[in-house]
Design a protein around this motif. Structure first.
Motif, mmCIF file in Angstrom:
data_model
loop_
_atom_site.group_PDB
_atom_site.id
_atom_site.type_symbol
_atom_site.label_atom_id
_atom_site.label_comp_id
_atom_site.label_asym_id
_atom_site.label_seq_id
_atom_site.Cartn_x
_atom_site.Cartn_y
_atom_site.Cartn_z
ATOM 1 N N ALA A 61 0.820 -1.213 0.000
ATOM 2 C CA ALA A 61 0.000 0.000 0.000
ATOM 3 C C ALA A 61 0.853 1.262 0.000
ATOM 4 C CB ALA A 61 -0.930 -0.003 1.205
ATOM 5 N N LEU A 62 2.142 1.114 0.283
ATOM 6 C CA LEU A 62 3.052 2.263 0.236
ATOM 7 C C LEU A 62 3.612 2.473 -1.159
ATOM 8 C CD1 LEU A 62 5.125 1.476 3.453
ATOM 9 C CD2 LEU A 62 3.133 2.978 3.244
ATOM 10 N N SER A 63 3.360 1.523 -2.036
ATOM 11 C CA SER A 63 3.974 1.565 -3.365
ATOM 12 C C SER A 63 3.164 2.410 -4.333
ATOM 13 C CB SER A 63 4.083 0.138 -3.915
ATOM 14 O OG SER A 63 2.814 -0.290 -4.387
ATOM 15 N N GLY A 64 3.672 2.472 -5.537
ATOM 16 C CA GLY A 64 2.975 3.209 -6.578
ATOM 17 C C GLY A 64 1.901 2.399 -7.275
ATOM 18 N N GLY A 65 1.752 1.160 -6.886
ATOM 19 C CA GLY A 65 0.742 0.325 -7.528
ATOM 20 C C GLY A 65 1.111 -0.043 -8.961
ATOM 21 N N GLU A 66 2.383 -0.233 -9.175
ATOM 22 C CA GLU A 66 2.907 -0.489 -10.520
ATOM 23 C C GLU A 66 3.322 -1.945 -10.604
ATOM 24 O OE1 GLU A 66 6.057 2.253 -11.171
ATOM 25 O OE2 GLU A 66 6.942 1.096 -12.782
ATOM 26 N N MET A 67 3.006 -2.581 -11.751
ATOM 27 C CA MET A 67 3.380 -3.988 -11.917
ATOM 28 C C MET A 67 4.158 -4.191 -13.194
ATOM 29 S SD MET A 67 0.720 -6.522 -10.391
ATOM 30 C CE MET A 67 -0.431 -6.054 -9.103
ATOM 31 N N ILE A 138 9.767 7.876 -12.392
ATOM 32 C CA ILE A 138 9.720 6.999 -11.220
ATOM 33 C C ILE A 138 8.315 6.428 -11.075
ATOM 34 C CG2 ILE A 138 9.875 6.957 -8.701
ATOM 35 C CD1 ILE A 138 12.338 8.704 -8.914
ATOM 36 N N GLU A 139 7.334 7.298 -11.029
ATOM 37 C CA GLU A 139 5.931 6.885 -11.101
ATOM 38 C C GLU A 139 5.212 7.951 -11.937
ATOM 39 O OE1 GLU A 139 3.954 6.236 -7.340
ATOM 40 O OE2 GLU A 139 5.735 5.351 -6.460
ATOM 41 N N PRO A 140 4.126 7.595 -12.609
ATOM 42 C CA PRO A 140 3.388 8.613 -13.357
ATOM 43 C C PRO A 140 2.934 9.739 -12.408
ATOM 44 C CG PRO A 140 2.618 6.438 -13.995
ATOM 45 C CD PRO A 140 3.539 6.251 -12.807
ATOM 46 N N ALA A 141 3.056 10.963 -12.896
ATOM 47 C CA ALA A 141 2.651 12.111 -12.070
ATOM 48 C C ALA A 141 1.134 12.224 -12.020
ATOM 49 C CB ALA A 141 3.246 13.399 -12.631
ATOM 50 N N GLU A 142 0.454 11.729 -13.067
ATOM 51 C CA GLU A 142 -1.014 11.760 -13.054
ATOM 52 C C GLU A 142 -1.547 10.329 -13.024
ATOM 53 O OE1 GLU A 142 -2.344 14.540 -15.999
ATOM 54 O OE2 GLU A 142 -1.460 16.209 -14.881
ATOM 55 N N ASP A 143 -2.422 9.971 -13.967
ATOM 56 C CA ASP A 143 -3.041 8.645 -13.871
ATOM 57 C C ASP A 143 -2.705 7.751 -15.061
ATOM 58 O OD1 ASP A 143 -4.512 9.991 -15.736
ATOM 59 O OD2 ASP A 143 -6.478 9.360 -14.974
ATOM 60 N N GLY A 167 6.320 -1.314 -17.036
ATOM 61 C CA GLY A 167 5.723 -0.878 -15.774
ATOM 62 C C GLY A 167 4.292 -0.437 -15.996
ATOM 63 N N HIS A 168 3.331 -1.166 -15.449
ATOM 64 C CA HIS A 168 1.904 -0.866 -15.609
ATOM 65 C C HIS A 168 1.342 -0.374 -14.282
ATOM 66 C CE1 HIS A 168 2.541 -3.239 -19.252
ATOM 67 N NE2 HIS A 168 1.353 -2.862 -19.698
ATOM 68 N N THR A 169 0.891 0.875 -14.276
ATOM 69 C CA THR A 169 0.461 1.514 -13.035
ATOM 70 C C THR A 169 -1.057 1.622 -12.996
ATOM 71 O OG1 THR A 169 2.465 2.835 -13.250
ATOM 72 C CG2 THR A 169 0.907 3.496 -11.550
ATOM 73 N N ILE A 170 -1.599 1.313 -11.872
ATOM 74 C CA ILE A 170 -3.042 1.448 -11.659
ATOM 75 C C ILE A 170 -3.469 2.894 -11.959
ATOM 76 C CG2 ILE A 170 -2.675 1.956 -9.195
ATOM 77 C CD1 ILE A 170 -5.307 0.521 -8.601
ATOM 78 N N GLN A 171 -4.666 3.050 -12.496
ATOM 79 C CA GLN A 171 -5.161 4.410 -12.774
ATOM 80 C C GLN A 171 -5.465 5.115 -11.456
ATOM 81 O OE1 GLN A 171 -8.500 4.673 -15.419
ATOM 82 N NE2 GLN A 171 -8.254 6.882 -15.676
ATOM 83 N N TRP A 172 -4.688 6.130 -11.205
ATOM 84 C CA TRP A 172 -4.752 6.812 -9.902
ATOM 85 C C TRP A 172 -4.046 8.138 -10.077
ATOM 86 C CZ3 TRP A 172 -6.864 6.787 -5.236
ATOM 87 C CH2 TRP A 172 -6.230 7.466 -4.196
ATOM 88 N N MET A 173 -4.629 9.203 -9.638
ATOM 89 C CA MET A 173 -4.050 10.510 -9.858
ATOM 90 C C MET A 173 -2.894 10.750 -8.892
ATOM 91 S SD MET A 173 -4.183 12.996 -11.964
ATOM 92 C CE MET A 173 -5.733 12.657 -12.808
ATOM 93 N N GLY A 174 -1.674 10.774 -9.424
ATOM 94 C CA GLY A 174 -0.498 11.031 -8.587
ATOM 95 C C GLY A 174 0.183 9.763 -8.118
ATOM 96 N N TRP A 175 1.190 9.922 -7.273
ATOM 97 C CA TRP A 175 1.928 8.786 -6.747
ATOM 98 C C TRP A 175 1.083 8.048 -5.707
ATOM 99 C CZ3 TRP A 175 7.860 9.691 -5.754
ATOM 100 C CH2 TRP A 175 8.466 10.173 -6.929
ATOM 101 N N GLY A 176 1.490 6.818 -5.423
ATOM 102 C CA GLY A 176 0.874 6.113 -4.293
ATOM 103 C C GLY A 176 -0.380 5.339 -4.619
ATOM 104 N N GLY A 177 -0.496 4.847 -5.851
ATOM 105 C CA GLY A 177 -1.677 4.052 -6.210
ATOM 106 C C GLY A 177 -1.738 2.687 -5.541
ATOM 107 N N GLY A 178 -0.697 2.319 -4.845
ATOM 108 C CA GLY A 178 -0.690 1.008 -4.177
ATOM 109 C C GLY A 178 -1.832 0.857 -3.185
#
Lengths: 493, 493
Positions: A61-67, A138-143, A167-178
């Motif tokens: 949950a502390l991560s960017g939610g990226e796989m 590092i992580e997407p700044a938006e979603d 790197g596939h990041t959950i749709q989430w505005m900003g860092w911390g999508g985990g």
């Protein structure tokens, strides 16, 4: 009074009575535990999950939610961005990234099923926008979804495996999508009727005749004896927050300042070892200082306190950071000219150590011997002007002649800069999640996933963003499925 | 048929009958086992020793018979050579040499008792001539005693601990005095009435209610059940000859070609772990390529395939060699001019990779980018001419301007040169030899010494010649003494 400790396997004969009977007991509610629970419950098992803290999440949950996902012709996001990723390339990259003892069985299975896993995540309700962001991020700044999250395009990886961003990041505005990722999975876990206990610290495993048959959990200050007829799944995370274990098993990480974890105290690894499980590559760790923001800094070059370069700076920021910690002395310098200079993000705690109108002046200001740093830049510049780096093989797109003064040396200091870390060593498991003993045979009734295990990511120089969530979620699923369909054994006293 | 394996602790309830009853069972007849046996027997215990091969020796007999000894004002040999070594200096050096997780308790005890241990060795009949050989030596060529066997006089060690030579070699003409050392100790072992079984492979430990109570040994193809009422001492050596364990636990050593061992298959470490013992620093290993012969070569400088220096070359040859393996690429080069050139010993398999009338020519001949190697030498030479090395801090006595052509690059190739290695990780023990579990508590009835443990030498960059024999002999004695005086427990079935 029974003395419970993670490193002691309790004998079933010491259990006064079973308070709870379940098919599968899962320890830990990060991504590995959540995914294990979903699969086990869907396979029809009665599942009980114990989490030591007050809620789900763990380090996930502390991560960017990226796989880290790809292969098979590419995901929707990869294809839309023009990358027809192949399973062979994914497998090749993961084998290199796994280091000298990469696990070919896990790599092969994950590479083959990565696209299906992506679909599974979507099926659980995890949203992906599908958009691609080029460059060093590092992580997407938006979603946005897809980024380059490793060293795929850098030497030597690019020579072996066709590069693609994965790197596939959950749709989430900003860092911390985990956090959102875990929330979605928790909803699924609860909808499937998994019995979730929070504030429930697992004290030890219970064994009987070479088989793990349950756990002891402390709830409301009292031990609860839980029989798990089909098996126990350890999903407790790594040990970066256990200072004593770090010193003992991964002393190299003592140079990094900031453990990234929630409750990563190594208890699951100790419990697994107590049951006969083997723990491997315990000295390996991920570390990074977020030095690539702004991205123009990647066009600078790193030197150590001897004024020597040590890596192609276009590698993944974590690979570069891991190599920094191998350098002699307590700090390294990122050399930039006025054209690419940008103030590093505050989080990184990177300071300007010297400025000058020539590299010789910067060298002097840093107190380095004459013709060390300056000679390094001179040689680098001469080749960069020709468009190549025959020394460390930085790719042409990141090469820049550093000749537009004034010049600066940014200091990354191992003691004061932000070097995050977490551990990569853990229980040795089969792709099915079965924990292996030191002879390579499964410990009956015991499974593990996530950073309690040594998984796809197991070499600090090869780590890439998204590998740990991918590993924890995918092999968590495998463990849940396998445990649920195991033939349970009755407990013979 | 019972399935015996080192990683499985046999339950006492599975023992059909005890074939042998002893107070102390010792596994392995290298120096640790021999010294443990002497002390245990002298303390009045009935001692039975099992050796898997056909005779005593182990890796100890392959060594030069050199021990790291000093402190307390100096040994006779040290004082005769003008070194009033202090306990503080010995302790300081051993702490640095132990790396980031050095064991202060073992270091302190050994530093305090090192001189007494030297006397004890003499009392067993080990002869020392008492003479000193200055300079850089791997082992005395004749029968001299004292040599510089570590990095004591080199940066950074010399800044922290007052340097003194501490390698004490048994009086023996030529290399390989380890065999004689073991022969002398074996004579003592047998004179004390220790029951020695050779061709006796220990299959596993036997445990009962958290206590180690015996071993199963295969003799003449049959399992022999041995009850050890006071304890079992594992003195089985490291795991350099177990390729699977090396890959799993010390993959860094895969770059070194030549395991130095006799029967170092890691079985004792596995047995100790099966009984609950913790194994630590399993990734650490000693390595060396004997590049310092002739000694004039130490005045050369090492560069990696990027043309960069990486260490002060006057460190112990093993520390230099260990650092070589960290370099990028597959080889490093020792740069020498005509004044110091000498043909390396054949054993080392060091080849001449390039010669030239200028360093630029050598650089070109090696195929290195322009102004890499040559720039390194130029900067080094400029400072060497001033009598110092501000970059890697080589001591003045080993500094030489490399300007007398023709020039040569000697190639140390990780694949083809002779890089010997052995492992430094193993069971975590108290100074008494008691094996500790993962919570730091002793495993009742279990002791270990030598390279089956993680002892004084536990960091590849800090290893110094004589450390392993010193550690194995001294802490072997401690284990023998402690086990012999332990309160034995009766076996409750």
């Amino acid at each position: 009074m029974t003395d419970f400790a993670p490193h002691r396997l309790l004998a079933a004969s010491e259990v006064p009575a079973w308070d709870v009977e379940t098919d599968v007991a899962i320890v830990g509610f990060g991504i590995a535990g959540a995914c294990a629970a979903i699969e086990a419950a869907e396979a029809g098992a009665k599942v009980t999950l114990f989490e030591a803290t007050s809620g789900s999440g763990g380090a996930s949950a502390l991560s960017g939610g990226e796989m880290y996902i790809g292969g098979g012709g590419g995901t929707d996001a990869q294809r839309a961005a023009g990358f027809a990723d192949t399973t062979e390339a994914l497998e090749g990259y993961l084998m290199m990234a796994g280091g000298p003892d990469a696990d070919p069985a896990k790599v092969r299975l994950y590479a083959a099923e990565s696209l299906d896993h992506y679909q599974w995540l979507k099926d659980q309700g995890v949203p992906y926008k599908g958009s691609f962001l080029p460059g060093k991020i590092i992580e997407p700044a938006e979603d946005d979804t897809l980024i380059w999250s490793g060293s795929e395009a850098a030497w030597p990886f690019a020579e072996t495996a066709t590069p693609a961003p994965r790197g596939h990041t959950i749709q989430w505005m900003g860092w911390g999508g985990g956090r959102k990722l875990i929330d979605i999975l928790e909803t699924r876990v609860r909808a499937l009727g998994v019995n979730v206990h929070t504030d429930a610290r697992t004290l030890c495993l219970v064994g009987d005749k070479g088989r793990v048959v349950g756990v002891v959990v402390r709830i409301d200050g009292k031990p609860l004896y839980v029989r798990a007829s089909k098996g126990v799944i350890l999903a407790t995370g790594g040990f970066c927050m256990n200072a004593e274990m770090v010193r003992r098993y991964a002393p190299g990480a003592l140079r990094a300042s900031e453990p990234i974890g929630e409750n990563d105290n190594g208890s699951g690894i100790l419990m697994g070892m107590a049951a006969g499980g083997d723990a491997i590559h315990m000295d390996e760790f991920f570390t990074t200082c977020p030095w690539i923001m702004p991205e123009s800094l990647v066009k600078g070059i790193f030197v150590n306190e001897r004024g020597q370069r040590f890596i192609n700076e276009d590698c993944y920021h974590g690979r570069v950071s891991r190599t920094m910690l191998d350098q002699p002395g307590e700090r390294v310098f990122l050399l930039v000219d006025n054209e690419i200079f940008g103030r590093p993000i505050d989080l990184a705690r990177i300071e300007i150590a010297a400025v000058g109108d020539s590299w010789a002046e910067v060298e002097r200001e840093l107190g380095l011997p004459e013709a060390t740093l300056a000679a390094t830049v001179e040689t680098f510049n001469r080749y960069a002007a020709e468009g190549h780096d025959p020394i460390y093989r930085k790719a042409p797109e990141w090469l820049k002649v550093l000749d537009r003064g004034p010049f600066a040396a940014l200091e990354l200091n191992f003691k004061t800069s932000f070097f995050s870390f977490f551990t990569l060593g853990g229980l040795n498991t089969l792709p099915t999640g079965e924990v292996l003993d030191r002879a390579g045979a499964p410990v009956a009734g015991l499974y593990a996933a996530g950073r309690a295990t040594c998984g796809l990511p197991r070499w600090g120089y090869g780590y890439s963003s998204g590998m740990s969530l991918a590993d924890g979620s995918f092999f968590g699923r495998m463990a849940g499925r396998r445990a649920a369909t195991a033939v349970g054994e009755s407990i013979v006293r």
